[in-house]
Design an enzyme around this catalytic site. Structure first.
Site, PDB file in Angstrom:
ATOM      1  N   ARG A  62       8.836 -15.784   3.515  1.00 55.89           N
ATOM      2  CA  ARG A  62       8.547 -15.130   2.241  1.00 55.89           C
ATOM      3  C   ARG A  62       9.555 -15.531   1.168  1.00 55.89           C
ATOM      4  NH1 ARG A  62      10.301  -9.328   4.707  1.00 55.89           N
ATOM      5  NH2 ARG A  62      12.462  -9.341   4.001  1.00 55.89           N
ATOM      6  N   ASN A  89       0.803  -1.221   0.000  1.00 56.49           N
ATOM      7  CA  ASN A  89       0.000   0.000   0.000  1.00 56.49           C
ATOM      8  C   ASN A  89       0.843   1.281   0.000  1.00 56.49           C
ATOM      9  OD1 ASN A  89       0.775  -0.153   2.678  1.00 56.49           O
ATOM     10  ND2 ASN A  89      -1.250  -0.810   3.410  1.00 56.49           N
ATOM     11  N   GLU A 120       4.123 -11.682  14.930  1.00 60.31           N
ATOM     12  CA  GLU A 120       5.228 -10.826  15.389  1.00 60.31           C
ATOM     13  C   GLU A 120       4.757  -9.492  15.950  1.00 60.31           C
ATOM     14  OE1 GLU A 120       7.629  -9.984  11.903  1.00 60.31           O
ATOM     15  OE2 GLU A 120       5.929  -9.147  10.820  1.00 60.31           O
ATOM     16  N   MET A 145       5.177 -13.937  10.694  1.00 59.47           N
ATOM     17  CA  MET A 145       5.213 -12.570  10.173  1.00 59.47           C
ATOM     18  C   MET A 145       3.787 -12.047   9.936  1.00 59.47           C
ATOM     19  SD  MET A 145       8.489 -12.670   7.580  1.00 59.47           S
ATOM     20  CE  MET A 145       8.960 -10.947   7.622  1.00 59.47           C
ATOM     21  N   THR A 165       2.135  -8.490  -1.475  1.00 60.52           N
ATOM     22  CA  THR A 165       2.490  -8.485  -0.060  1.00 60.52           C
ATOM     23  C   THR A 165       2.122  -9.821   0.565  1.00 60.52           C
ATOM     24  OG1 THR A 165       1.991  -7.629   2.129  1.00 60.52           O
ATOM     25  CG2 THR A 165       0.311  -7.261   0.478  1.00 60.52           C
ATOM     26  N   ILE A 166       3.054 -10.375   1.327  1.00 53.77           N
ATOM     27  CA  ILE A 166       2.731 -11.601   2.078  1.00 53.77           C
ATOM     28  C   ILE A 166       1.708 -11.290   3.168  1.00 53.77           C
ATOM     29  CG2 ILE A 166       4.986 -12.631   1.627  1.00 53.77           C
ATOM     30  CD1 ILE A 166       5.630 -12.084   4.645  1.00 53.77           C
ATOM     31  N   ASP A 167       1.604 -10.032   3.572  1.00 55.49           N
ATOM     32  CA  ASP A 167       0.707  -9.670   4.670  1.00 55.49           C
ATOM     33  C   ASP A 167      -0.759  -9.699   4.251  1.00 55.49           C
ATOM     34  OD1 ASP A 167       3.011  -9.286   6.069  1.00 55.49           O
ATOM     35  OD2 ASP A 167       2.970  -7.099   5.964  1.00 55.49           O
ATOM     36  N   ARG A 217       3.253  -8.415  10.460  1.00 54.89           N
ATOM     37  CA  ARG A 217       3.240  -7.102  11.077  1.00 54.89           C
ATOM     38  C   ARG A 217       2.021  -6.961  11.996  1.00 54.89           C
ATOM     39  NH1 ARG A 217       3.764  -1.881   7.385  1.00 54.89           N
ATOM     40  NH2 ARG A 217       4.679  -3.360   5.920  1.00 54.89           N
ATOM     41  N   LEU A 222      12.376 -16.485   6.033  1.00 55.37           N
ATOM     42  CA  LEU A 222      12.158 -17.757   5.332  1.00 55.37           C
ATOM     43  C   LEU A 222      10.720 -17.871   4.855  1.00 55.37           C
ATOM     44  CD1 LEU A 222      13.801 -20.816   7.099  1.00 55.37           C
ATOM     45  CD2 LEU A 222      14.257 -19.893   4.819  1.00 55.37           C
TER      46      LEU A 222
END
Lengths: 402, 402
Positions: B295, B111, B241, B184, B139-141, B186, B293
């Site tokens: 991602r 973003n 995390e 992960m 994004t992995i998020d 965030r 790891l």
């Protein structure tokens, strides 16, 4: 010729699981099924305590297709155990052997488990109870004596090599980070050394590799990292969970539950080292700690490791039927350019409680890398690993002034 | 009908790489090669700074077989960047566009990158410089608005699901450990939620899953873990995390380099939570932190994720050639029992700097698990994952008295 000995066999697991401890189980079971001497194979639940408590899976009655599939799964399907085995436990185990006509005992573990196997061999001899005890090697740490390498090491080495390759690809993607990767192996460098296996070009990660056999002065670490960072603008460091500095201290890491293992163990060495580098170099440093993933991540099963673990299981059964006892199965590397191994046997006395450290001649003189001889040793065990492709260096001419 | 616009195209990467950001590059390049409007494709080295600095790979002159192979490799082969883009940078970028006759700009990021893409779109309009700007999600998020999900998420979700399955197999093998796995994401729960995807039976790991959208009081965590441990004799906990307690505190975790990101980030939350559990429950608790790891670990590439990332790249080029600008490509889930997606477009205004949190209705009422609706959503993105086989429960009768 050997005496024919008919009876039940027990297989038990000791210590932490690996990618291939179940492969060895499949090998023991398949060879047992071929024998007329072994009338049933019991699998002790949750390790040596399961033997003492007569807590057994009847492995003879397991479906063959399921066992084949289990032979590729991580973790111990029997369950394992840690901790001290008392003289009373050993006495109890002998009574269990008698009650179930157990004539074959296969114990799959590390050097602690081999010590227990030796004690049981001696106690049975004292009591004139005929049981053949064969140890089966297993440890990701690769620190058992007498064997070229240990089942479990190849897959864990494959994990570490691929992890550092992949973290290296990530690290190249972003500006100026330093990455510390904590690798298992307790106080042996075999696994952290495997971080070098996927490197191809100069500049490939890891840029620094530290084996715990050699103390790492904090100032040396700082100088090493600073040199790599100045050259490449980044740095990936592979460090063993058991690394100590020149004063025998773990860089301020926390001790993990010091009472439960019987050996000193840190729980966050990579993080402590990253904080130390952050503080002293003022460059953003992060850490990763895959920990138990390194011995369980199924995607990294090495086919060689699996095959050898399976063959160790078969060899143990054959050796016992042929009259051997008080021995551990070993892996013997054959001469020649193409990798090939066979199995052998070593006396339990020679492996019990003995630790084979990483050879000092395989550590580079600067203490921050491994020697090519190690790569030759370990590559066939981990199996082929492709480096990641990169773009061709075809660039566009600039058109603006600065 | 749209106007034909001939010129150079630039592709740049923003933010951390994923498993499939290179797949999107392959899609952009392959579609570009089909077009007559786009005369060359340049790849910016090391992100937006490479655009400002005219530092470009000439992607048009890359070997096709190599690009196909790169399209399956983790990391960003272009290099990416983080950090603030100034107004001066934007002005400079417009001058670079003019100098190289750049009429197409593809920016692949999260973003923050979409916000930069929007600023460039607006600046070009102000200056009446004709360039078509298309954002590509990455994004992995999985926290971008307007799209069903983000390229990169499926593979990272696959990693997390397999990691928890494998750590679960390890955890079952040894008596009484508690394992904390830091995931992960965030401050978004999408990835930690994916830890549930490989569970099959009751008792499968992870036993507790915490999404950071909901504060986790320390006392609730203790009660949850204690209840699982009493029931199963073990516990595996997946925690993000970015998880905070009821007072907004990260369980005593260290802050990671708070100045360099512009957001608050811990560096050892899993370890801090494990120490907290060790201290309060007096049960041996360890932690794992796979971090990057998740991602980059190539073995966990989701084929669906790869295919979609590739198609997003193609769709961006087609949209731009058809006259679109100021848009981001989206993934649109199609109705029906079998999973299928197509691509769509969303205005950059609607995605720039917007975060899509994990839906609260997909968090279980007790706050320690996810709802089945999430599993239905995420399973096709991560791809099929087999549970590990176990022994049949065929046991041997005891023969000794206690």
């Amino acid at each position: 010729m050997h005496d024919t000995l008919r009876g039940t066999a027990i297989l038990a697991h000791g210590g932490a699981p690996t990618h291939v401890i179940n492969a060895t189980l499949a090998g023991v079971l398949d060879e047992t099924r071929r024998s007329t001497e072994i009338t049933a194979l019991y699998g002790a639940r949750n390790g040596i305590g399961g033997v003492a408590g007569e807590d057994f899976f009847d492995l003879s009655r397991q479906d063959a297709a399921r066992i084949a599939s289990i032979g590729r799964a991580p973790g111990s399907v029997l369950g394992s155990s840690r901790g001290h085995v008392t003289d009373e436990d050993c006495e109890r185990i002998l009574r269990v052997f008698e009650a179930h006509q157990v004539r074959y005992f296969f114990y799959n573990g590390g050097n602690g488990s081999m010590h227990t196997a030796l004690r049981l061999t001696e106690l049975a001899r004292q009591k004139s109870y005929e049981v053949r005890v064969i140890g089966l090697p297993k440890t990701i740490d690769n620190d058992l004596a007498e064997t070229d390498h240990c089942p479990g090491y190849g897959s864990a080495a494959r994990f570490v090599a691929c992890a550092l390759r992949d973290i290296g690809a990530d690290n190249r993607s972003l500006p100026s980070p330093i990455e510390v990767v904590e690798v298992m192996g307790r106080d042996a460098g075999w696994l952290v050394a495997a971080s070098a296996l996927a490197r191809r070009d100069a500049g490939d990660a890891p840029h620094l590799i530290y084996c715990p056999e050699r103390p790492l002065p904090g100032e040396q670490l700082l100088a090493d990292v600073d040199a790599v960072y100045r050259k490449l603008g980044r740095a990936v460091i592979a460090i063993c969970e058991g690394q100590l500095d020149e004063e025998g201290q773990p860089f301020g890491a926390d001790l993990a539950d010091p009472h439960s293992f019987g050996y000193r163990m840190t729980s966050n060495l990579g993080h402590a080292v990253a904080e130390f580098l952050n503080e002293r170099l003022k460059v953003r440093t992060r850490s990763a700690k895959p920990r138990v993933l390194g011995r369980s991540s199924a995607a990294f099963l090495s086919e060689t490791d699996r095959d050898e673990a399976y063959e160790c299981g078969r060899a143990a059964v054959r050796a016992a039927i042929e009259g051997e006892t008080g021995k551990m199965v070993t892996l013997v590397r054959q001469p020649g350019a193409a990798y090939r191994s066979t199995t052998g046997l070593a006396a339990l006395e020679k492996v019990a409680a003995v630790t084979k450290l990483f050879p000092s001649e395989w550590i580079a003189a600067a203490g921050n890398d491994v020697m090519p001889q190690f790569l030759d040793y370990a590559r066939p065990l981990a199996g082929p690993i492709e480096p990641h492709p990169r773009l061709q260096e075809v660039f566009v001419e600039k058109r603006l002034d600065r």
